[in-house]
Design a protein around this motif. Structure first.
Motif, short mmCIF file in Angstrom:
data_model
loop_
_atom_site.label_atom_id
_atom_site.label_comp_id
_atom_site.label_asym_id
_atom_site.label_seq_id
_atom_site.Cartn_x
_atom_site.Cartn_y
_atom_site.Cartn_z
N GLN A 180 12.23 -4.60 3.89
CA GLN A 180 11.42 -3.74 4.76
C GLN A 180 9.95 -3.89 4.37
OE1 GLN A 180 13.70 0.12 5.81
NE2 GLN A 180 14.41 -0.43 3.78
N VAL A 181 9.13 -4.20 5.36
CA VAL A 181 7.71 -4.48 5.12
C VAL A 181 6.88 -3.25 5.46
CG1 VAL A 181 5.78 -6.00 5.64
CG2 VAL A 181 8.12 -6.90 5.71
N LEU A 182 6.10 -2.80 4.50
CA LEU A 182 5.25 -1.62 4.69
C LEU A 182 3.79 -1.99 4.47
CD1 LEU A 182 8.03 -0.72 3.03
CD2 LEU A 182 6.97 1.51 3.20
N PHE A 183 2.91 -1.29 5.17
CA PHE A 183 1.48 -1.35 4.90
C PHE A 183 1.06 -0.03 4.27
CE2 PHE A 183 0.68 -4.29 8.82
CZ PHE A 183 1.18 -5.35 8.11
N GLU A 184 0.05 -0.06 3.42
CA GLU A 184 -0.47 1.18 2.86
C GLU A 184 -1.95 1.07 2.54
OE1 GLU A 184 -0.79 4.18 3.01
OE2 GLU A 184 1.20 4.70 2.25
N ALA A 185 -2.66 2.17 2.74
CA ALA A 185 -4.08 2.24 2.44
C ALA A 185 -4.29 2.44 0.94
CB ALA A 185 -4.72 3.39 3.22
N PRO A 186 -5.41 1.97 0.39
CA PRO A 186 -5.62 2.09 -1.06
C PRO A 186 -5.63 3.52 -1.57
CG PRO A 186 -7.59 1.27 0.08
CD PRO A 186 -6.48 1.20 1.05
N HIS A 187 -6.09 4.48 -0.76
CA HIS A 187 -6.15 5.85 -1.26
C HIS A 187 -4.79 6.55 -1.28
CE1 HIS A 187 -6.58 6.33 3.13
NE2 HIS A 187 -6.04 7.52 2.98
N ARG A 188 -3.76 5.86 -0.72
CA ARG A 188 -2.42 6.44 -0.76
C ARG A 188 -1.42 5.58 -1.53
NH1 ARG A 188 -3.42 8.28 4.73
NH2 ARG A 188 -2.53 6.34 5.53
N ILE A 189 -1.87 4.45 -2.08
CA ILE A 189 -0.92 3.53 -2.70
C ILE A 189 -0.25 4.14 -3.92
CG2 ILE A 189 -2.69 2.38 -4.12
CD1 ILE A 189 0.42 0.78 -2.45
N GLN A 190 -0.98 4.89 -4.74
CA GLN A 190 -0.37 5.51 -5.91
C GLN A 190 0.74 6.49 -5.50
OE1 GLN A 190 -3.62 7.15 -8.35
NE2 GLN A 190 -2.92 5.78 -9.97
N GLU A 191 0.46 7.27 -4.47
CA GLU A 191 1.44 8.23 -3.98
C GLU A 191 2.71 7.52 -3.49
OE1 GLU A 191 1.93 11.49 -0.33
OE2 GLU A 191 0.01 10.49 -0.68
N LEU A 205 10.69 -3.74 -5.52
CA LEU A 205 9.54 -3.69 -4.61
C LEU A 205 8.60 -4.84 -4.95
CD1 LEU A 205 8.25 -1.82 -2.35
CD2 LEU A 205 6.77 -0.96 -4.17
N THR A 206 8.15 -5.55 -3.94
CA THR A 206 7.10 -6.55 -4.11
C THR A 206 5.80 -5.96 -3.60
OG1 THR A 206 8.59 -8.45 -3.92
CG2 THR A 206 6.27 -8.84 -3.46
N VAL A 207 4.82 -5.88 -4.47
CA VAL A 207 3.50 -5.35 -4.13
C VAL A 207 2.55 -6.53 -3.94
CG1 VAL A 207 1.58 -3.89 -4.87
CG2 VAL A 207 3.93 -3.27 -5.49
N CYS A 208 2.00 -6.65 -2.74
CA CYS A 208 1.03 -7.71 -2.43
C CYS A 208 -0.31 -7.06 -2.14
CB CYS A 208 1.49 -8.53 -1.23
SG CYS A 208 3.09 -9.32 -1.44
N ARG A 209 -1.28 -7.40 -2.94
CA ARG A 209 -2.63 -6.82 -2.79
C ARG A 209 -3.62 -7.94 -2.49
NH1 ARG A 209 -7.34 -5.57 -5.88
NH2 ARG A 209 -6.64 -6.98 -7.51
N ARG A 236 -5.83 -2.47 -9.66
CA ARG A 236 -4.59 -2.63 -8.88
C ARG A 236 -4.46 -1.62 -7.75
NH1 ARG A 236 -0.77 -3.65 -14.24
NH2 ARG A 236 -1.56 -5.76 -14.66
N GLU A 237 -5.30 -0.60 -7.73
CA GLU A 237 -5.27 0.41 -6.68
C GLU A 237 -6.20 0.06 -5.52
OE1 GLU A 237 -6.20 4.20 -8.34
OE2 GLU A 237 -5.10 3.79 -10.19
N ARG A 238 -6.97 -1.00 -5.66
CA ARG A 238 -8.01 -1.31 -4.68
C ARG A 238 -7.57 -2.46 -3.76
NH1 ARG A 238 -13.38 -1.12 -8.64
NH2 ARG A 238 -13.07 1.05 -9.32
N GLY A 239 -8.09 -2.42 -2.54
CA GLY A 239 -7.84 -3.50 -1.60
C GLY A 239 -6.84 -3.13 -0.54
N GLU A 240 -6.33 -4.13 0.17
CA GLU A 240 -5.36 -3.94 1.24
C GLU A 240 -3.98 -4.30 0.72
OE1 GLU A 240 -6.71 -6.30 4.49
OE2 GLU A 240 -8.40 -4.99 4.94
#
Length: 320
Positions: A180-191, A205-209, A236-240
């Motif tokens: 399952q492919v998800l997108f997330e904004a940097p200000h919500r990635i930690q959550e 989980l594969t995290v691609c930044r 690691r919290e910054r970017g797309e």
């Protein structure tokens, strides 16, 4: 994007794609780079040079791309707030015989970006729609996730922002047998990472930044370990972000065999002798032939049928 490519790039695009037909009255859905200009295809460059106009998500972004290519085209804004109205005007132009390209800000249009309404309107009007494939962050993330267990994939995109809806959506993701492919904004990635660690600690989980960009990061690990990994480096919290939640481990059923292996065995037993069914099921699933045979034998006995093969013991017995 300050330096224009040389004329040789335009010539290469023409040489590669110029022999193809690009008819008028056609909507060209053009994928653009998601961060690395080198990912723009030669066919896309050729078509952007041919079209009468470029419809785009943001005229400022697309104007910059066209300037880099040394192209000058009329731009028409088509975004989530005006897509229906803009689509009507563009379809009228297409019906008049114009070639029009549609590009979103980055990647492939209509995948979590505008474009689907325009494509649907063109199709209803009988207008030809031609895709020009290229960069896609979802496809890029899937290609490096290595989720060999997955039975296909699902594109989720961005999750709801409201807490209750978001929680429910995340709970629905866990335990699925596909990627399952998800997108997330940097200000919500930690959550998001913390929620997945709680709800699906054993899933991968594969995290691609910043995919394709200078500081691209790709990390694959169990969800339970990712909050600590994220905390090790604030960068690691910054970017797309594009994330791939891997397929959940198959539930283990009788004699330690995954349910998928058991289903395969049941299907094969309908038409094959037990040993042959067990051997083929082992080849298809990678599970133990001996365990599969023993399970098949137990099923036959439970059903009150006489075993058609001899017991799996002694010389010549199937091995794991």
């Amino acid at each position: 994007m300050s330096t224009s490519p040389s004329a040789s790039l335009i010539a290469a695009a023409s040489a590669a794609a110029g022999h193809q037909q690009f008819p008028g009255g056609t909507l060209y859905v053009v994928a653009t780079p998601i961060g690395n200009l080198a990912d723009l295809s030669l066919r896309a460059i050729h078509v952007l040079g041919l079209v009468d106009a470029v419809a785009c998500e943001d005229t400022r972004v697309s104007a910059q791309l066209l300037r880099w290519l040394g192209l000058h085209k009329p731009l028409v804004a088509l975004h989530q707030h005006n897509e229906q109205q803009a689509a009507e005007g563009l379809v009228a132009r297409l019906l008049a015989g114009e070639r029009i390209a549609y590009v979103s800000d980055a990647g492939t249009p209509a995948i979590s970006d505008p474009g689907a309404v325009l494509v649907a309107a063109a199709a209803r009007a009988g207008v030809r729609v031609m895709p020009l494939p290229g960069a896609s962050s979802a496809a890029a993330a899937l290609s490096v996730a290595g989720d060999a267990r997955a039975q296909g994939f699902r594109f989720v995109g961005f999750l709801p922002t409201k807490s209750a809806e978001r929680r429910a959506a995340l709970q629905a993701l866990t335990g699925a047998p596909y990627s399952q492919v998800l997108f997330e904004a940097p200000h919500r990635i930690q959550e998001l990472i913390a929620e997945l660690a709680e709800l699906a600690p054993e899933q991968t989980l594969t995290v691609c930044r910043e995919v394709t960009k200078q500081f691209e990061t790709i990390h694959t690990a169990p969800c339970a370990t990712l909050p600590a990994w994220m905390a090790q480096d604030k960068q690691r919290e910054r970017g797309e972000f594009v994330l791939v939640l891997h397929a959940a481990p198959a539930p283990v059923g009788e004699v330690g065999l995954p349910e998928e292996a058991q289903r395969t065995l049941r299907v094969l037993m309908r038409d094959l002798p037990l040993k042959q069914a067990a051997s083929l099921a082992a080849e298809l699933t990678g599970e133990s032939r001996k365990a599969l045979y023993q399970l098949a034998l137990a099923w036959k006995q439970d059903a009150g049928d006489d075993a058609e093969d001899e017991p799996d013991t002694g010389a010549g017995a199937l091995s794991g």
